[in-house]
Design a protein around this motif. Structure first.
Motif, PDB file in Angstrom:
ATOM      1  N   LEU A 205     -52.279  41.332  32.631  1.00  0.00           N
ATOM      2  CA  LEU A 205     -51.695  41.972  31.624  1.00  0.00           C
ATOM      3  C   LEU A 205     -51.070  43.353  31.749  1.00  0.00           C
ATOM      4  CD1 LEU A 205     -51.949  41.693  28.395  1.00  0.00           C
ATOM      5  CD2 LEU A 205     -54.011  42.985  28.322  1.00  0.00           C
ATOM      6  N   ARG A 206     -49.682  42.967  31.543  1.00  0.00           N
ATOM      7  CA  ARG A 206     -48.886  44.458  31.780  1.00  0.00           C
ATOM      8  C   ARG A 206     -48.155  44.426  30.437  1.00  0.00           C
ATOM      9  NH1 ARG A 206     -45.530  44.003  36.990  1.00  0.00           N
ATOM     10  NH2 ARG A 206     -47.552  44.905  37.785  1.00  0.00           N
ATOM     11  N   GLY A 207     -48.388  45.636  29.953  1.00  0.00           N
ATOM     12  CA  GLY A 207     -47.853  46.134  28.571  1.00  0.00           C
ATOM     13  C   GLY A 207     -48.330  44.925  27.472  1.00  0.00           C
ATOM     14  N   THR A 208     -47.348  44.338  27.020  1.00  0.00           N
ATOM     15  CA  THR A 208     -47.880  43.221  25.941  1.00  0.00           C
ATOM     16  C   THR A 208     -47.324  41.618  26.717  1.00  0.00           C
ATOM     17  OG1 THR A 208     -45.793  43.229  24.900  1.00  0.00           O
ATOM     18  CG2 THR A 208     -47.328  44.608  24.029  1.00  0.00           C
ATOM     19  N   GLY A 209     -47.054  41.937  27.961  1.00  0.00           N
ATOM     20  CA  GLY A 209     -46.861  40.574  28.709  1.00  0.00           C
ATOM     21  C   GLY A 209     -48.265  40.156  29.572  1.00  0.00           C
ATOM     22  N   GLN A 241     -50.148  51.368  37.250  1.00  0.00           N
ATOM     23  CA  GLN A 241     -50.807  51.922  36.341  1.00  0.00           C
ATOM     24  C   GLN A 241     -50.865  51.552  35.008  1.00  0.00           C
ATOM     25  OE1 GLN A 241     -49.592  56.135  35.864  1.00  0.00           O
ATOM     26  NE2 GLN A 241     -51.079  56.671  34.546  1.00  0.00           N
ATOM     27  N   GLY A 242     -51.876  51.218  34.392  1.00  0.00           N
ATOM     28  CA  GLY A 242     -52.026  50.896  33.148  1.00  0.00           C
ATOM     29  C   GLY A 242     -52.166  49.054  33.089  1.00  0.00           C
ATOM     30  N   ASP A 243     -51.918  48.388  34.276  1.00  0.00           N
ATOM     31  CA  ASP A 243     -51.999  47.026  34.274  1.00  0.00           C
ATOM     32  C   ASP A 243     -53.486  46.761  34.208  1.00  0.00           C
ATOM     33  OD1 ASP A 243     -49.086  46.968  34.478  1.00  0.00           O
ATOM     34  OD2 ASP A 243     -49.412  46.438  36.713  1.00  0.00           O
ATOM     35  N   SER A 244     -53.830  45.510  33.696  1.00  0.00           N
ATOM     36  CA  SER A 244     -55.222  44.926  33.912  1.00  0.00           C
ATOM     37  C   SER A 244     -55.177  43.459  34.307  1.00  0.00           C
ATOM     38  CB  SER A 244     -55.782  44.813  32.289  1.00  0.00           C
ATOM     39  OG  SER A 244     -55.844  46.191  31.748  1.00  0.00           O
ATOM     40  N   PRO A 277     -52.246  51.198  24.086  1.00  0.00           N
ATOM     41  CA  PRO A 277     -53.168  50.842  25.388  1.00  0.00           C
ATOM     42  C   PRO A 277     -54.744  50.260  24.743  1.00  0.00           C
ATOM     43  CG  PRO A 277     -53.125  53.400  24.878  1.00  0.00           C
ATOM     44  CD  PRO A 277     -52.132  52.768  23.888  1.00  0.00           C
ATOM     45  N   VAL A 278     -54.973  49.466  25.522  1.00  0.00           N
ATOM     46  CA  VAL A 278     -56.310  48.844  25.318  1.00  0.00           C
ATOM     47  C   VAL A 278     -57.281  48.867  26.589  1.00  0.00           C
ATOM     48  CG1 VAL A 278     -55.388  46.568  25.881  1.00  0.00           C
ATOM     49  CG2 VAL A 278     -57.218  46.706  24.538  1.00  0.00           C
ATOM     50  N   SER A 279     -58.523  49.142  26.171  1.00  0.00           N
ATOM     51  CA  SER A 279     -59.334  49.519  27.211  1.00  0.00           C
ATOM     52  C   SER A 279     -59.978  48.248  27.679  1.00  0.00           C
ATOM     53  CB  SER A 279     -60.695  50.208  26.601  1.00  0.00           C
ATOM     54  OG  SER A 279     -61.548  49.530  25.717  1.00  0.00           O
ATOM     55  N   THR A 334     -43.158  51.882  30.374  1.00  0.00           N
ATOM     56  CA  THR A 334     -43.631  53.182  30.404  1.00  0.00           C
ATOM     57  C   THR A 334     -44.719  53.391  29.172  1.00  0.00           C
ATOM     58  OG1 THR A 334     -41.643  53.850  31.321  1.00  0.00           O
ATOM     59  CG2 THR A 334     -43.034  55.590  30.110  1.00  0.00           C
ATOM     60  N   HIS A 335     -45.944  54.070  29.742  1.00  0.00           N
ATOM     61  CA  HIS A 335     -46.827  54.383  28.718  1.00  0.00           C
ATOM     62  C   HIS A 335     -46.890  55.885  28.410  1.00  0.00           C
ATOM     63  CE1 HIS A 335     -47.848  50.284  29.616  1.00  0.00           C
ATOM     64  NE2 HIS A 335     -48.258  50.673  30.753  1.00  0.00           N
TER      65      HIS A 335
END
Length: 336
Positions: A205-209, A241-244, A277-279, A334-335
């Motif tokens: 999960l990267r951004g909304t993709g 950074q920020g990827d899930s 951003p989502v946890s 970019t976040h």
């Protein structure tokens, strides 16, 4: 104390029936009313015995479930909320609301080689599956720090499974039992590698993709065939950074609605990403709620979910692993 009380009530019911037959004058008469009264007494005695046995068996079953659930809680111990800069969340959803024992396994451990993850699914349910989970998780936790290569770690898991099955089936041929296993390694610079034996690839999960972490064909599940001689880990790109990463067992994508349509995990992840951003905890809640809605609250298979989010501020410049010149995934969002 339960074992002492067990025979008391049946004995009392039996004594009551015998006393009625021997003492009550009505029981010795041959009239229709007397026969009906005698039948009613013995029917009540029989019903009482059946209900007592049923309640006793239910108590024993509940006790066994509590013990099995406690054992699985020890094996699948709660994961820490953060492991070496990665935010972590995990959850299990049982197909049987009364069951507490399944064949799902997962673990996340920080090592000198990087954060290592195991996600697996044992064929079957109940105590036999729990024993296999114990054998594999025990081996993983013991050797994850020692083996420098994921392929060698997978081979250790194969040997542990083989020993476990031979010990469990010492008097009979080993039944067709297998385990799907995915091993992943996330290095300090975000470089990710994996070896996969029949398990679904996690989603990135990267951004909304949303896209699969890798599209390579996995090896067969452990236990069906011997592993090949060479087990090179598959490069899976860099976790930014920020990827899930969302690891899951196949029960998630095999879940069906009343019309037989499969659950779409990518769509549920896309919906979760709208709150970006989502946890990891929010991702889990969104997916579980969507699965329960899709299946009308009755999933047909156990489901395990594990979410890792890269919360590191920047890659470690001296981290193990090299940066690819051609990125596998789209450029990062970019976040703020």
């Amino acid at each position: 104390m339960f074992g002492i009380r067990w025979p008391l009530l049946p004995t009392a019911w039996g004594a009551l029936a015998i006393a009625y037959k021997l003492i009550c004058p009505l029981a010795r008469q041959d009239g229709l009313v007397a026969r009906i009264a005698t039948s009613a007494v013995f029917f009540a005695v029989g019903t009482g015995l059946v209900l007592h046995v049923r309640q006793a068996l239910l108590r024993e079953l509940n006790q066994a479930r509590r013990v099995a659930g406690a054992a699985q809680s020890v094996l699948l111990r709660p994961l820490p909320p953060r492991v070496d800069g990665l935010d972590v969340a995990a959850a299990r959803l049982s197909a049987d609301r009364g069951a507490t024992v399944g064949g799902d396994l997962y673990e996340v451990i920080a090592t000198e080689h990087g954060v290592r993850v195991v996600m697996g699914d044992v064929r079957g349910h109940g105590l036999p599956a729990l024993g296999t989970v114990a054998a594999l998780l025990g081996c993983f936790r013991e050797t994850v720090h020692d083996e420098p290569d994921l392929g060698l770690l997978l081979r250790r898991l194969e040997r542990a499974l083989d020993r476990h099955l031979r010990e469990r089936h010492s008097d009979t041929p080993v039944a067709e039992e297998f385990v799907t296993v995915l091993l992943a390694e996330i290095r300090a610079n975000g470089e990710t590698y994996a070896v996969n034996c029949g398990h679904p690839w996690p989603y990135l999960l990267r951004g909304t993709g949303v896209e699969p972490l890798c599209r390579a064909d996995p090896l067969p599940p452990l236990g069906l065939f011997p592993l090949p001689g060479e087990l090179p880990p598959t490069p899976c790109g860099r976790l930014l950074q920020g990827d899930s990463l969302i690891f899951f067992t196949d029960g998630a994508e095999d879940a069906r609605d009343t019309r037989g349509r499969f659950f779409s995990l990518p769509e549920a992840l896309t919906m979760a990403a709208h709150d970006h951003p989502v946890s990891p905890q929010q991702i889990l809640r969104t997916i579980l709620a969507a699965i329960l809605r899709h299946t009308a609250g009755r999933p047909t298979d156990d489901i395990a979910l594990l979410v890792l989010e890269n919360a590191r501020l920047s890659p470690h410049p001296g981290a193990r692993g090299t940066v690819r010149t051609t990125p596998t995934h789209p450029q990062p969002t970019t976040h703020p």
